[in-house]
Scaffold this motif. Sequence first.
Motif, PDB file in Angstrom:
ATOM      1  N   ILE A 128       0.838  -1.185   0.000  1.00 27.20           N
ATOM      2  CA  ILE A 128       0.000   0.000   0.000  1.00 27.20           C
ATOM      3  C   ILE A 128       0.880   1.244   0.000  1.00 27.20           C
ATOM      4  N   GLU A 129       0.474   2.284  -0.753  1.00 24.64           N
ATOM      5  CA  GLU A 129       1.269   3.509  -0.811  1.00 24.64           C
ATOM      6  C   GLU A 129       0.384   4.740  -0.937  1.00 24.64           C
ATOM      7  N   LEU A 130       0.805   5.810  -0.295  1.00 23.17           N
ATOM      8  CA  LEU A 130       0.251   7.135  -0.548  1.00 23.17           C
ATOM      9  C   LEU A 130       0.898   7.658  -1.825  1.00 23.17           C
ATOM     10  N   VAL A 131       0.077   8.163  -2.738  1.00 23.21           N
ATOM     11  CA  VAL A 131       0.581   8.667  -4.021  1.00 23.21           C
ATOM     12  C   VAL A 131       0.257  10.147  -4.137  1.00 23.21           C
ATOM     13  N   ALA A 132       1.268  10.946  -4.439  1.00 22.36           N
ATOM     14  CA  ALA A 132       1.085  12.382  -4.661  1.00 22.36           C
ATOM     15  C   ALA A 132       1.011  12.653  -6.158  1.00 22.36           C
ATOM     16  N   VAL A 133       0.121  13.570  -6.545  1.00 22.92           N
ATOM     17  CA  VAL A 133      -0.039  13.964  -7.943  1.00 22.92           C
ATOM     18  C   VAL A 133       0.444  15.400  -8.084  1.00 22.92           C
ATOM     19  N   VAL A 134       1.363  15.623  -9.008  1.00 21.10           N
ATOM     20  CA  VAL A 134       1.926  16.965  -9.206  1.00 21.10           C
ATOM     21  C   VAL A 134       0.934  17.836  -9.974  1.00 21.10           C
ATOM     22  N   GLY A 135       0.705  19.044  -9.484  1.00 21.14           N
ATOM     23  CA  GLY A 135      -0.159  20.000 -10.169  1.00 21.14           C
ATOM     24  C   GLY A 135       0.637  21.078 -10.877  1.00 21.14           C
ATOM     25  N   VAL A 136       1.622  21.635 -10.183  1.00 16.01           N
ATOM     26  CA  VAL A 136       2.490  22.672 -10.748  1.00 16.01           C
ATOM     27  C   VAL A 136       3.908  22.125 -10.760  1.00 16.01           C
ATOM     28  N   GLY A 137       4.461  21.962 -11.936  1.00 17.42           N
ATOM     29  CA  GLY A 137       5.783  21.370 -12.050  1.00 17.42           C
ATOM     30  C   GLY A 137       6.897  22.357 -11.735  1.00 17.42           C
ATOM     31  N   GLY A 138       8.125  21.903 -11.959  1.00 21.29           N
ATOM     32  CA  GLY A 138       9.263  22.794 -11.752  1.00 21.29           C
ATOM     33  C   GLY A 138      10.502  22.045 -11.331  1.00 21.29           C
ATOM     34  N   ARG A 139      11.588  22.782 -11.271  1.00 19.27           N
ATOM     35  CA  ARG A 139      12.875  22.285 -10.770  1.00 19.27           C
ATOM     36  C   ARG A 139      13.246  23.036  -9.498  1.00 19.27           C
ATOM     37  N   ASP A 140      14.058  22.393  -8.675  1.00 19.04           N
ATOM     38  CA  ASP A 140      14.608  23.022  -7.473  1.00 19.04           C
ATOM     39  C   ASP A 140      13.511  23.677  -6.621  1.00 19.04           C
ATOM     40  N   ILE A 141      12.472  22.904  -6.353  1.00 14.54           N
ATOM     41  CA  ILE A 141      11.347  23.401  -5.552  1.00 14.54           C
ATOM     42  C   ILE A 141      11.718  23.299  -4.074  1.00 14.54           C
ATOM     43  N   PRO A 142      11.672  24.394  -3.317  1.00 15.49           N
ATOM     44  CA  PRO A 142      11.990  24.315  -1.886  1.00 15.49           C
ATOM     45  C   PRO A 142      10.937  23.503  -1.142  1.00 15.49           C
ATOM     46  N   ALA A 143      11.361  22.777  -0.120  1.00 18.34           N
ATOM     47  CA  ALA A 143      10.440  21.950   0.638  1.00 18.34           C
ATOM     48  C   ALA A 143       9.301  22.767   1.236  1.00 18.34           C
ATOM     49  N   GLU A 144       9.600  24.000   1.660  1.00 18.26           N
ATOM     50  CA  GLU A 144       8.569  24.824   2.294  1.00 18.26           C
ATOM     51  C   GLU A 144       7.495  25.278   1.307  1.00 18.26           C
ATOM     52  N   ARG A 145       7.741  25.119   0.012  1.00 16.93           N
ATOM     53  CA  ARG A 145       6.743  25.481  -0.996  1.00 16.93           C
ATOM     54  C   ARG A 145       6.206  24.263  -1.735  1.00 16.93           C
ATOM     55  N   ALA A 146       6.593  23.077  -1.280  1.00 17.06           N
ATOM     56  CA  ALA A 146       6.281  21.859  -2.027  1.00 17.06           C
ATOM     57  C   ALA A 146       4.784  21.602  -2.129  1.00 17.06           C
ATOM     58  N   TRP A 147       4.035  21.823  -1.054  1.00 20.92           N
ATOM     59  CA  TRP A 147       2.599  21.547  -1.114  1.00 20.92           C
ATOM     60  C   TRP A 147       1.907  22.411  -2.149  1.00 20.92           C
ATOM     61  N   ASP A 148       2.463  23.595  -2.476  1.00 24.90           N
ATOM     62  CA  ASP A 148       1.871  24.444  -3.514  1.00 24.90           C
ATOM     63  C   ASP A 148       1.970  23.795  -4.894  1.00 24.90           C
TER      64      ASP A 148
END
Length: 297
Positions: A128-148
């Motif tokens: 079983i796994e939690l799966v995240a779906v990317v909405g806004v892509g990018g490179r070098d995304i800071p962890a503090e902005r990752a949920w965005d």
Amino acid sequence: MRIANLNGRAVLTDADTRLALDIERASDGRFGADPGAVYERWSEFAQWARQQDAASHRDAVPVVPADLGPVVPRPPQILAVGLNYADHAEESNMTLPEHPMVFTKFASSLAGPDVDVELSGDTVDWEIELVAVVGVGGRDIPAERAWDHVAGLTVGQDLSDRTVQFQSTPPQFNLGKSLRRFAPVGPAVVTVDELRAGGLDPDDLALRCTLIEVDGTERVLQQSRTAQLIFSIPDLVARLSASVELLPGDLIFTGTPSGVGFGRTPREYLVAGQTVVSEIDGLGSIRQRFVVKEATA
């Protein structure tokens, strides 16, 4: 907001995935029917979708679980993380990773949340796994902005043929985890704000994997919380985007806790007639029935 794939069309669903609102029709063609296309216009789509209510809309239709397809049928990339729970690393007799151990599941392995899966052999395992779906892509995304950058979360199974996985030296994960219907996901992509509105913490969700035996008896195989992830979703988004460009619609399988068949003594694998149910708080559940592989001519 909950987004699903109903008979190949993008829909919004109610909280129980019992009613669905066709996105193309409800938006008068502003957004198309392709379930993957909404992530390419995520910010615009999310703003519109938050104003809709699938549960009370006059055009909502009933959902038959078997008609639900993979939430993103053709993701640009599927990134999967191994050994991301300490107890799973321990049961596998492997060292805790200092960096995410990343592999892929090929897109041809994707399946909807309620399907029959042919057993490729006698060593097919559950994860079983939690799966995240990317909405806004990018490179070098800071962890503090990752949920965005995350459109939402869904439930997944990283089904694995252990014989294929470990048949080479060193082992390679991709093929043994990419057989037909070995990546079921669903039932819907649930946005982070939807989870928080329901009083849930997207960083700490309960997950449980249950086996239904041939005779109907039930047994819990895996039970944990996503707060136990070694690399959290924000950390994974930051670390992955430091190496690859994350793209809208990408799927990130975040790892499995202990309780897999490979880690048991004696080892235990799936047999025909069994059913696996995987559920995560706030996201719903998915169900796979395992059958004998049909002989080819």
